[in-house]
Design a protein around this motif. Structure first.
Motif, PDB file in Angstrom:
ATOM      1  N   LYS A 191       0.827  -1.208   0.000  1.00  0.00           N
ATOM      2  CA  LYS A 191       0.000   0.000   0.000  1.00  0.00           C
ATOM      3  C   LYS A 191       0.861   1.258   0.000  1.00  0.00           C
ATOM      4  O   LYS A 191       0.606   2.199  -0.757  1.00  0.00           O
ATOM      5  CB  LYS A 191      -0.916   0.017   1.220  1.00  0.00           C
ATOM      6  CG  LYS A 191      -1.837   1.244   1.274  1.00  0.00           C
ATOM      7  CD  LYS A 191      -2.723   1.220   2.512  1.00  0.00           C
ATOM      8  CE  LYS A 191      -3.697   2.400   2.506  1.00  0.00           C
ATOM      9  NZ  LYS A 191      -2.999   3.702   2.441  1.00  0.00           N
ATOM     10  N   LEU A 194       2.471   1.786  -3.473  1.00  0.00           N
ATOM     11  CA  LEU A 194       1.503   2.224  -4.485  1.00  0.00           C
ATOM     12  C   LEU A 194       1.006   3.637  -4.212  1.00  0.00           C
ATOM     13  O   LEU A 194       0.772   4.418  -5.146  1.00  0.00           O
ATOM     14  CB  LEU A 194       0.328   1.242  -4.548  1.00  0.00           C
ATOM     15  CG  LEU A 194       0.649  -0.147  -5.098  1.00  0.00           C
ATOM     16  CD1 LEU A 194      -0.593  -1.031  -5.071  1.00  0.00           C
ATOM     17  CD2 LEU A 194       1.208  -0.058  -6.508  1.00  0.00           C
ATOM     18  N   ASP A 195       0.840   3.972  -2.937  1.00  0.00           N
ATOM     19  CA  ASP A 195       0.439   5.350  -2.589  1.00  0.00           C
ATOM     20  C   ASP A 195       1.502   6.346  -3.053  1.00  0.00           C
ATOM     21  O   ASP A 195       1.180   7.428  -3.570  1.00  0.00           O
ATOM     22  CB  ASP A 195       0.235   5.478  -1.075  1.00  0.00           C
ATOM     23  CG  ASP A 195      -1.058   4.838  -0.598  1.00  0.00           C
ATOM     24  OD1 ASP A 195      -1.896   4.492  -1.455  1.00  0.00           O
ATOM     25  OD2 ASP A 195      -1.212   4.674   0.624  1.00  0.00           O
ATOM     26  N   SER A 198       1.397   6.655  -6.920  1.00  0.00           N
ATOM     27  CA  SER A 198       0.236   7.448  -7.319  1.00  0.00           C
ATOM     28  C   SER A 198       0.459   8.935  -7.065  1.00  0.00           C
ATOM     29  O   SER A 198       0.144   9.783  -7.907  1.00  0.00           O
ATOM     30  CB  SER A 198      -1.000   6.959  -6.562  1.00  0.00           C
ATOM     31  OG  SER A 198      -2.134   7.744  -6.875  1.00  0.00           O
ATOM     32  N   ALA A 225       7.589   0.718  -6.426  1.00  0.00           N
ATOM     33  CA  ALA A 225       6.381  -0.114  -6.476  1.00  0.00           C
ATOM     34  C   ALA A 225       6.664  -1.491  -7.067  1.00  0.00           C
ATOM     35  O   ALA A 225       6.219  -2.519  -6.546  1.00  0.00           O
ATOM     36  CB  ALA A 225       5.296   0.600  -7.282  1.00  0.00           C
ATOM     37  N   HIS A 226       7.409  -1.518  -8.159  1.00  0.00           N
ATOM     38  CA  HIS A 226       7.648  -2.791  -8.827  1.00  0.00           C
ATOM     39  C   HIS A 226       8.689  -3.632  -8.096  1.00  0.00           C
ATOM     40  O   HIS A 226       8.611  -4.866  -8.112  1.00  0.00           O
ATOM     41  CB  HIS A 226       8.071  -2.545 -10.270  1.00  0.00           C
ATOM     42  CG  HIS A 226       6.983  -1.957 -11.105  1.00  0.00           C
ATOM     43  ND1 HIS A 226       7.213  -1.278 -12.281  1.00  0.00           N
ATOM     44  CD2 HIS A 226       5.638  -1.937 -10.927  1.00  0.00           C
ATOM     45  CE1 HIS A 226       6.064  -0.866 -12.786  1.00  0.00           C
ATOM     46  NE2 HIS A 226       5.099  -1.250 -11.975  1.00  0.00           N
ATOM     47  N   GLU A 229       6.917  -5.443  -5.378  1.00  0.00           N
ATOM     48  CA  GLU A 229       6.210  -6.602  -5.927  1.00  0.00           C
ATOM     49  C   GLU A 229       7.195  -7.714  -6.294  1.00  0.00           C
ATOM     50  O   GLU A 229       6.927  -8.902  -6.062  1.00  0.00           O
ATOM     51  CB  GLU A 229       5.411  -6.174  -7.156  1.00  0.00           C
ATOM     52  CG  GLU A 229       4.568  -7.284  -7.754  1.00  0.00           C
ATOM     53  CD  GLU A 229       3.818  -6.850  -9.004  1.00  0.00           C
ATOM     54  OE1 GLU A 229       2.933  -7.594  -9.449  1.00  0.00           O
ATOM     55  OE2 GLU A 229       4.145  -5.757  -9.544  1.00  0.00           O
TER      56      GLU A 229
END
Length: 417
Positions: A191, A194-195, A198, A225-226, A229
């Motif tokens: 989260k 990704l926040d 964004s 972000a990546h 993941e």
């Protein structure tokens, strides 16, 4: 296949002998230049000469490589003469302090850097030629870049960045620690990452672009972000983490293209396993994709020209295990029946091949194609270093150097982090 190679392959001695390859590239928007190892001098020097010609003769806009974004930004700032750049090329390459450092901190790259810097000084182009890293590994360095810049400009997004940093901080910059925590214990920073992505994408127009700050922040946020993941996934699935990595490379590439404009033309340097279309290998059976495949699918084969590289024998820079000091290793003669073997048998000389509608079918049989990683055990090569490949579909061209030499690292012994 040996007879077909005798018919279609062309010997070469200098870059000028590759005129027909440059011509075959035509108006392609993406030219992908591979390598069958990360430690072979000729792969770097030949790609450098092709890169120079593409920039001078066909107006290519930038290079994108299999390297970390923050470290490659040091090269980009140097060749563009940004005020924040270091003064000496060797000093710039010290920023490549993540193992394997030799991939970019080497004499061959330093010579190309100096050429690019001089070209940019002389050119009257509105946008100077750039150098960018596409890889996903620089999670901590990218977070540092984001927090540092947002703090410098007193941005409202700083608190979001600090929150993401605080989430990752307990892992003490240890990728494996985060991977285990996120993959097995479900204690992740998804989260927060990704926040942050964004917020950066939503507000990048606010960032001063005199030195590409908006692009720098956007790609660093993509990396955050990546990479989150990637590390969360890698403990459970090597295949899926591979896909995350290569899709990230394409996402980062698209961000750079948008920054330069839709007419941008791109030269990409990566290992053959990333540039040679995965659909023409056994990777397809495992559900794996790569950069070459994704670009062909997204932009069409007419816009993408892929060149593979290989060798029959010689020496290479590699290590016996991850993270240890490099060695100059002997590359044994290619396995009997492999692509490199038949290239050698068709004539023990440097040569190149252009695949086209006239000859692709003659190179459509599946054949082993050598791939050497940064970790390499020549004595066990036959057990895992050959990728079953349909060469005529995997590439648009192939450059073969019969006997190659090891890359020239700038520092032979160093502490890796």
């Amino acid at each position: 296949m040996i007879e077909s190679l005798k018919k279609y392959a062309t010997p070469f001695h200098t870059i000028d002998d590759l005129d027909s390859l440059i011509e075959a590239i035509g108006d392609s928007k993406f030219v992908l230049l591979g390598e069958s190892s990360h430690g072979t001098s000729e792969f770097y020097t030949i790609r450098a000469e092709i890169t120079k010609r593409l920039i001078q003769e066909k107006g290519f806009s930038f290079m994108a490589v299999e390297g970390d974004w923050p470290a490659c930004q040091s090269i980009n700032r140097y060749i563009k003469g940004f005020s924040s750049s270091k003064q000496e090329a060797r000093e710039v390459l010290e920023d490549f302090n993540r193992w394997p450092t030799w991939m970019w901190a080497n004499q061959e790259i330093m010579e190309l850097m100096e050429w690019l810097k001089q070209f940019n000084l002389r050119t009257n182009r509105t946008e100077k030629v750039g150098f960018y890293g596409l890889d996903v590994y620089s999670l901590w360095e990218s977070l540092d870049e984001i927090v540092g810049y947002l703090d410098k400009i007193n941005s409202p997004e700083l608190e979001i960045a600090k929150k993401a940093f605080a989430c990752f901080e307990p892992h003490n910059r240890n990728n494996e620690s985060y991977a285990v925590s996120a993959g097995y214990l479900s204690e992740d920073c998804l989260k927060e990452a990704l926040d942050l992505l964004s917020a950066i994408q939503r507000n990048k127009w606010k960032f001063d672009d005199n030195q590409e700050n908006s692009l720098n922040m956007e790609v660093n946020a993509l990396v955050t972000a990546h990479a989150e993941e990637y590390y969360r996934t890698m403990v459970k699935s090597d295949d899926e983490s591979w896909n995350i990595r290569d899709r990230h490379m394409v996402d980062a590439l698209e961000s750079i293209v948008k920054f330069y404009g839709n007419d941008a033309k791109v030269i990409i340097w990566e290992h053959n396993t990333h540039v040679g279309d995965a659909r023409a290998t056994d990777m397809k059976d495992e559900g794996m994709v790569n950069v070459g495949q994704l670009l062909r699918e997204q932009y069409g084969e007419d816009e993408v020209f892929i060149v593979g590289f290989g060798t029959y024998t010689g020496t290479v820079i590699a290590s016996t295990e991850w993270g240890v000091n490099l060695e100059v290793m002997n590359v044994p003669p290619a396995q009997i029946g492999s692509w490199e073997y038949v290239m050698h048998q068709s004539g023990a000389m440097n040569k190149f091949l252009i695949f086209n509608e006239q000859n692709r079918k003659e190179f459509s049989a599946t054949i082993g194609h050598r791939a050497i990683g940064v970790v390499y055990h020549p004595e066990y090569e036959q057990f895992g270093n050959y990728v079953p490949s349909n060469m005529g579909q995997r590439y648009d061209g192939f450059i073969f150097v019969d006997r190659t030499n090891a890359l020239h690292p700038l520092v032979l012994e160093r502490v890796f982090i």
